[in-house]
Design a protein around this motif. Sequence first.
Motif, PDB file in Angstrom:
ATOM      1  N   UNK A 104     -18.416 -12.606 104.298  1.00 23.06           N
ATOM      2  CA  UNK A 104     -17.889 -13.873 103.780  1.00 23.06           C
ATOM      3  C   UNK A 104     -16.728 -14.394 104.623  1.00 23.06           C
ATOM      4  N   UNK A 105     -16.037 -13.505 105.333  1.00 29.10           N
ATOM      5  CA  UNK A 105     -14.906 -13.931 106.158  1.00 29.10           C
ATOM      6  C   UNK A 105     -15.347 -14.504 107.508  1.00 29.10           C
ATOM      7  N   UNK A 106     -16.567 -14.221 107.934  1.00 24.88           N
ATOM      8  CA  UNK A 106     -16.988 -14.653 109.269  1.00 24.88           C
ATOM      9  C   UNK A 106     -17.090 -16.166 109.405  1.00 24.88           C
ATOM     10  N   UNK A 107     -17.737 -16.918 108.488  1.00 27.38           N
ATOM     11  CA  UNK A 107     -17.880 -18.376 108.705  1.00 27.38           C
ATOM     12  C   UNK A 107     -16.558 -19.120 108.880  1.00 27.38           C
ATOM     13  N   UNK A 157     -17.557  -5.242 112.753  1.00 25.11           N
ATOM     14  CA  UNK A 157     -17.608  -4.307 111.627  1.00 25.11           C
ATOM     15  C   UNK A 157     -18.712  -4.682 110.644  1.00 25.11           C
ATOM     16  N   UNK A 158     -18.873  -5.962 110.393  1.00 23.30           N
ATOM     17  CA  UNK A 158     -19.946  -6.408 109.499  1.00 23.30           C
ATOM     18  C   UNK A 158     -21.308  -5.993 110.048  1.00 23.30           C
ATOM     19  N   UNK A 159     -21.507  -6.189 111.340  1.00 27.76           N
ATOM     20  CA  UNK A 159     -22.767  -5.773 111.930  1.00 27.76           C
ATOM     21  C   UNK A 159     -22.954  -4.268 111.921  1.00 27.76           C
ATOM     22  N   UNK A 160     -21.876  -3.520 112.149  1.00 26.59           N
ATOM     23  CA  UNK A 160     -21.980  -2.057 112.136  1.00 26.59           C
ATOM     24  C   UNK A 160     -22.333  -1.539 110.753  1.00 26.59           C
ATOM     25  N   UNK A 161     -21.778  -2.153 109.708  1.00 28.28           N
ATOM     26  CA  UNK A 161     -22.155  -1.748 108.350  1.00 28.28           C
ATOM     27  C   UNK A 161     -23.630  -2.013 108.110  1.00 28.28           C
ATOM     28  N   UNK A 162     -24.124  -3.153 108.551  1.00 33.12           N
ATOM     29  CA  UNK A 162     -25.544  -3.441 108.380  1.00 33.12           C
ATOM     30  C   UNK A 162     -26.425  -2.462 109.132  1.00 33.12           C
ATOM     31  N   UNK A 241     -18.427 -24.547 103.798  1.00 30.08           N
ATOM     32  CA  UNK A 241     -18.515 -23.103 103.566  1.00 30.08           C
ATOM     33  C   UNK A 241     -17.898 -22.736 102.215  1.00 30.08           C
ATOM     34  N   UNK A 242     -16.719 -23.292 101.931  1.00 34.01           N
ATOM     35  CA  UNK A 242     -16.101 -23.017 100.636  1.00 34.01           C
ATOM     36  C   UNK A 242     -16.930 -23.535  99.477  1.00 34.01           C
ATOM     37  N   UNK A 243     -17.534 -24.720  99.630  1.00 29.91           N
ATOM     38  CA  UNK A 243     -18.370 -25.254  98.570  1.00 29.91           C
ATOM     39  C   UNK A 243     -19.616 -24.431  98.340  1.00 29.91           C
ATOM     40  N   UNK A 244     -20.235 -23.942  99.433  1.00 25.78           N
ATOM     41  CA  UNK A 244     -21.423 -23.103  99.282  1.00 25.78           C
ATOM     42  C   UNK A 244     -21.090 -21.794  98.574  1.00 25.78           C
ATOM     43  N   UNK A 245     -19.924 -21.220  98.889  1.00 22.86           N
ATOM     44  CA  UNK A 245     -19.509 -19.990  98.220  1.00 22.86           C
ATOM     45  C   UNK A 245     -19.248 -20.227  96.742  1.00 22.86           C
ATOM     46  N   UNK A 246     -18.562 -21.314  96.415  1.00 21.35           N
ATOM     47  CA  UNK A 246     -18.319 -21.635  95.009  1.00 21.35           C
ATOM     48  C   UNK A 246     -19.624 -21.918  94.278  1.00 21.35           C
ATOM     49  N   UNK A 247     -20.590 -22.551  94.956  1.00 27.28           N
ATOM     50  CA  UNK A 247     -21.879 -22.815  94.328  1.00 27.28           C
ATOM     51  C   UNK A 247     -22.618 -21.518  94.014  1.00 27.28           C
ATOM     52  N   UNK A 248     -22.550 -20.538  94.925  1.00 30.70           N
ATOM     53  CA  UNK A 248     -23.190 -19.245  94.666  1.00 30.70           C
ATOM     54  C   UNK A 248     -22.544 -18.530  93.481  1.00 30.70           C
ATOM     55  N   UNK A 249     -21.211 -18.587  93.410  1.00 31.86           N
ATOM     56  CA  UNK A 249     -20.523 -17.954  92.285  1.00 31.86           C
ATOM     57  C   UNK A 249     -20.834 -18.675  90.981  1.00 31.86           C
ATOM     58  N   UNK A 250     -20.926 -20.011  91.025  1.00 32.67           N
ATOM     59  CA  UNK A 250     -21.277 -20.765  89.828  1.00 32.67           C
ATOM     60  C   UNK A 250     -22.697 -20.441  89.382  1.00 32.67           C
ATOM     61  N   UNK A 251     -23.600 -20.262  90.346  1.00 33.99           N
ATOM     62  CA  UNK A 251     -24.977 -19.892  89.991  1.00 33.99           C
ATOM     63  C   UNK A 251     -25.015 -18.522  89.319  1.00 33.99           C
ATOM     64  N   UNK A 252     -24.187 -17.592  89.776  1.00 32.53           N
ATOM     65  CA  UNK A 252     -24.110 -16.289  89.105  1.00 32.53           C
ATOM     66  C   UNK A 252     -23.628 -16.440  87.664  1.00 32.53           C
ATOM     67  N   UNK A 253     -22.643 -17.315  87.453  1.00 28.48           N
ATOM     68  CA  UNK A 253     -22.129 -17.537  86.107  1.00 28.48           C
ATOM     69  C   UNK A 253     -23.200 -18.138  85.205  1.00 28.48           C
ATOM     70  N   UNK A 254     -23.931 -19.125  85.731  1.00 28.68           N
ATOM     71  CA  UNK A 254     -25.003 -19.737  84.943  1.00 28.68           C
ATOM     72  C   UNK A 254     -26.083 -18.716  84.615  1.00 28.68           C
ATOM     73  N   UNK A 255     -26.411 -17.871  85.574  1.00 24.42           N
ATOM     74  CA  UNK A 255     -27.417 -16.842  85.333  1.00 24.42           C
ATOM     75  C   UNK A 255     -26.971 -15.869  84.240  1.00 24.42           C
ATOM     76  N   UNK A 256     -25.703 -15.506  84.267  1.00 20.55           N
ATOM     77  CA  UNK A 256     -25.193 -14.588  83.245  1.00 20.55           C
ATOM     78  C   UNK A 256     -25.291 -15.200  81.854  1.00 20.55           C
ATOM     79  N   UNK A 257     -24.948 -16.478  81.744  1.00 24.00           N
ATOM     80  CA  UNK A 257     -25.037 -17.158  80.445  1.00 24.00           C
ATOM     81  C   UNK A 257     -26.478 -17.228  79.976  1.00 24.00           C
TER      82      UNK A 257
END
Length: 459
Positions: A104-107, A157-162, A241-257
């Motif tokens: 998430x820090x790369x973009x 580091x991100x690539x090495x973890x993958x 990038x920030x909007x896409x991240x917030x949209x993903x988190x909002x989608x998780x919230x909607x899914x939980x509900x």
Amino acid sequence: MQSKHFPYRQWLRPTGLRSVRLITGLVLFTYVGTHLLNHSLGNISLAWLERDLLVQKFIWQGWFRTAVLYGVLVTHFFLGLWALYERRSVHWTPGQVAQLVLGLCIPPLLANHVVNTRVAFAESGLNKGYAQLLYSFGVDSPFFGRVQLILLVVAWLHGCYGIWFWLRLKPWFGAWRSVLLSVAVLLPVLALLGFLQGGREVIALAQDPVWRAAAIRPAIIGTGSQNLWLARLRNDFLFFDGGALLLALAARLVRTVRERRGGRLCVLYPDGRKIFAPLGFSVLEASRIAGVPHASSCGGRARCTLCRVRVLSDAPWPAPAEAERRVLERLGVDPRTVRLACQLRQIHDLSVWPLVPPAAPAAFLQRSQRDVMPQERFAAFMFVDMRNSTRLAAAQLPFDSIFVVGRFLSAVSSAVVQGGGLPNQFLGGRSARDIWLKLRAVHCLSSGARRGAVGGCQY
């Protein structure tokens, strides 16, 4: 029937998306690796940096290669957001959290570099080299110079973890782990040292007004209006990038509900425990949410196969995706009865029987799991008892008792083997203890030792 008429739905399954994310990640990891190799030449001289940059541009530039590279980058970016949305927030390992945070820090770290190099060249023809970039990072904008250094470390580091998550289950990885770790540590260190050494050389050259005027002329670094447009484009990308991240988190919230309001399924385990999980959860996710120990090593990627279960339910369940089907075929099991718990997302109640102990050792992964795969077979068990064995042992001498018991065990075992069976255990109660005590007494007396001097015979 569904996968036959709609094959594209297979690609929407987690295993298919993970395969695409792995391929795109390998392409980007190769790109970062060539960049680090280029940076490491700064330990020699700035001329070597510029010389290898021509090779770098030859490999990765051109309209086709540029389209492929940025297509891979965009695909990997959105698949990373999809992984953030898809992954349940239960039992994340430290490595998985680190990989997610670094990704998430790369973009945002990459935005300024991409805009001022690739976009500037494609839009305005500004062909910047290492001299211009190092001058900008070391003299004009030291902040972005530090951002560039952080980007190198974070992306690597991100690539090495993958790579580690991908290769750690391979049989040969244990032998090559030290070599790969050495390369993973040495390459970014050399790149950072080369980056700093090249920056020092550029700062020294910048003391010459003639060199500075030739290196940072507007035809190379751009005019004020061009740089202002590039800065605005960079800010727009950061907002995106920030909007896409917030949209993903909002989608998780909607899914939980929706899951809390929607239906639930019941998973029954062999010990009688019943777990109720929202629809759409995999069996492995249901186990983790309820705190039921369930073997798993690959993080739900359909690679380790430790989470496999035998399904004991008459209700229909979804057919396995291509990746899961290949794994089950390699194990030699029937996908109609055995499935991977991380991939089975049931919509009806079901009963499962985990086939691997929760604390399965890592050595289990290195063995041929096909040979140790549990199979369901009909078996007959026979228990044979020697009647009045205690009275018989008490009335006979120790060696006579051993002879009688040995002949009895030999006769029973021979009959079992001739019938196609396998003797499993020989157990004894009080008679076996009496025989052992008598044998210990005979051993002590025959050894010539005095009774009071033999501690092992104090019975």
